[in-house]
Enzyme design. Structure first.
Site, PDB file in Angstrom:
ATOM      1  N   MET A   1       3.930   5.540   0.631  1.00 13.83           N
ATOM      2  CA  MET A   1       4.010   5.332   1.918  1.00 13.83           C
ATOM      3  C   MET A   1       3.579   5.630   3.291  1.00 13.83           C
ATOM      4  O   MET A   1       4.075   5.171   4.248  1.00 13.83           O
ATOM      5  CB  MET A   1       5.709   5.534   2.082  1.00 13.83           C
TER       6      MET A   1
ATOM      7  N   LEU B   1      -3.067  -5.074   4.981  1.00 11.67           N
ATOM      8  CA  LEU B   1      -1.627  -4.766   4.115  1.00 11.67           C
ATOM      9  C   LEU B   1      -1.283  -5.833   3.547  1.00 11.67           C
ATOM     10  O   LEU B   1      -0.679  -6.653   3.618  1.00 11.67           O
ATOM     11  CB  LEU B   1      -0.635  -4.566   5.476  1.00 11.67           C
TER      12      LEU B   1
ATOM     13  N   ASN C   1       7.470   4.473 -10.799  1.00 16.10           N
ATOM     14  CA  ASN C   1       6.809   3.817 -11.518  1.00 16.10           C
ATOM     15  C   ASN C   1       5.378   5.080 -11.850  1.00 16.10           C
ATOM     16  O   ASN C   1       4.938   4.339 -13.230  1.00 16.10           O
ATOM     17  CB  ASN C   1       5.568   2.913 -10.055  1.00 16.10           C
TER      18      ASN C   1
ATOM     19  N   THR D   1      -6.679  -4.175  -0.364  1.00 15.86           N
ATOM     20  CA  THR D   1      -7.981  -3.842   0.364  1.00 15.86           C
ATOM     21  C   THR D   1      -7.428  -3.810   2.087  1.00 15.86           C
ATOM     22  O   THR D   1      -6.358  -3.790   2.163  1.00 15.86           O
ATOM     23  CB  THR D   1      -8.087  -5.619   0.610  1.00 15.86           C
TER      24      THR D   1
ATOM     25  N   HIS E   1       3.637  -3.748  -5.317  1.00 14.55           N
ATOM     26  CA  HIS E   1       4.383  -4.394  -4.260  1.00 14.55           C
ATOM     27  C   HIS E   1       5.758  -4.843  -4.626  1.00 14.55           C
ATOM     28  O   HIS E   1       5.657  -5.714  -5.438  1.00 14.55           O
ATOM     29  CB  HIS E   1       3.820  -4.780  -3.134  1.00 14.55           C
TER      30      HIS E   1
ATOM     31  N   ASN F   1      -1.404  -1.394  -5.917  1.00 15.83           N
ATOM     32  CA  ASN F   1      -1.059  -1.016  -5.579  1.00 15.83           C
ATOM     33  C   ASN F   1       0.687  -2.108  -6.320  1.00 15.83           C
ATOM     34  O   ASN F   1      -0.264  -3.031  -6.706  1.00 15.83           O
ATOM     35  CB  ASN F   1      -0.578  -1.673  -3.868  1.00 15.83           C
TER      36      ASN F   1
ATOM     37  N   GLY G   1       8.922   8.529  -7.852  1.00 17.36           N
ATOM     38  CA  GLY G   1       7.539   8.152  -8.284  1.00 17.36           C
ATOM     39  C   GLY G   1       8.200   7.607  -9.762  1.00 17.36           C
ATOM     40  O   GLY G   1       7.942   7.511 -10.947  1.00 17.36           O
TER      41      GLY G   1
END
Ligand code: GRF
Length: 211
Positions: free
Chosen positions: A87, A141, A15, A138, A106, A104, A13
């Site tokens: 995840m 992935l 972020n 969206t 990445h 999100n 956690g």
């Protein structure tokens, strides 16, 4: 009215911590984890943020888990759903429900290296530049419209761990920034494209670290 956001986590956690640490034009309504022992839950609770667990292991299949997770999220009526090291792969119906209001982060410069083990993949490919991407979520992935990217150099002698640390430092800069833009009402998804008011570039803003 004060905007509300919900953060979804699965583990550490950091972020989420970076987002909670910033004075944003909105309130964190809840932190939700799919893992009961996610370390980030204690941090959020310590900050007075409501925390809940929707344990994927307690649900028969992905559809049941997604439905339970959506029901929990919707209790807080958030303007924005933030995936921060969450995840689990989310089903299409779930993603469409929050399309345009779910972000999100990445750990790669998408579209390079979607999926897991991105730092190993970057080192194996021999790229000289790596980084992180904040994108709208969206159904495909790690392929949603890009909001902001941060680039870092890949240095001689890097290991997946040293590279991950360099990227993570930048994640903690660009994710709060993107969340802030959204809560300010400057960032949105229109006809599948990112719109960002008041920035020189409307999409794909690149933040280049100073060193
Ligand atoms: C980050 O590298 C993020 O980009 C990826 O998973 C990691 C989560 O780290 N999706 P944390 O839980 O935010 O510390």
């Amino acid at each position: 009215m004060t905007k509300r956001y919900v953060v979804l986590i699965s583990g550490r956690g950091s972020n989420m911590e970076a987002i909670l640490a910033v004075d944003l034009p909105g309130r964190c309504a809840a932190v939700i984890s799919n893992r009961p022992h996610a370390a980030g839950l204690a941090f959020a609770a310590g900050r007075g943020v409501p925390t809940t667990v929707v344990d994927h292991k307690q649900h028969a299949d992905r559809a049941a888990f997604d439905a339970a997770l959506a029901a929990e999220i919707d209790r807080y009526e958030p303007d924005l759903v933030i995936l921060a090291g969450f995840m689990r792969v989310l089903g299409d119906d779930f993603v469409r429900r929050y399309e345009g209001r779910m972000l999100n982060i990445h750990p790669s410069l998408l579209p390079s290296f979607p999926g897991l083990k991105t730092h190993e993949a970057a080192l194996a490919a021999g790229v000289r530049v790596h980084g992180a991407t904040v994108h709208f979520v969206t159904p495909s992935l790690d392929a949603g419209p890009i909001v902001v990217q941060a680039a870092v150099p890949v240095l001689a002698g890097d290991t997946p761990e040293t590279l991950a640390a360099r990227v993570l430092e930048q994640e903690h800069v660009i994710y709060p920034q993107a969340v802030c833009w959204f809560l300010e009402g400057r960032l949105r998804l229109t006809d599948g494209r990112v719109r960002l008011d008041g920035e020189k570039a409307a999409a794909g803003v690149l933040r280049v670290p100073t060193e």
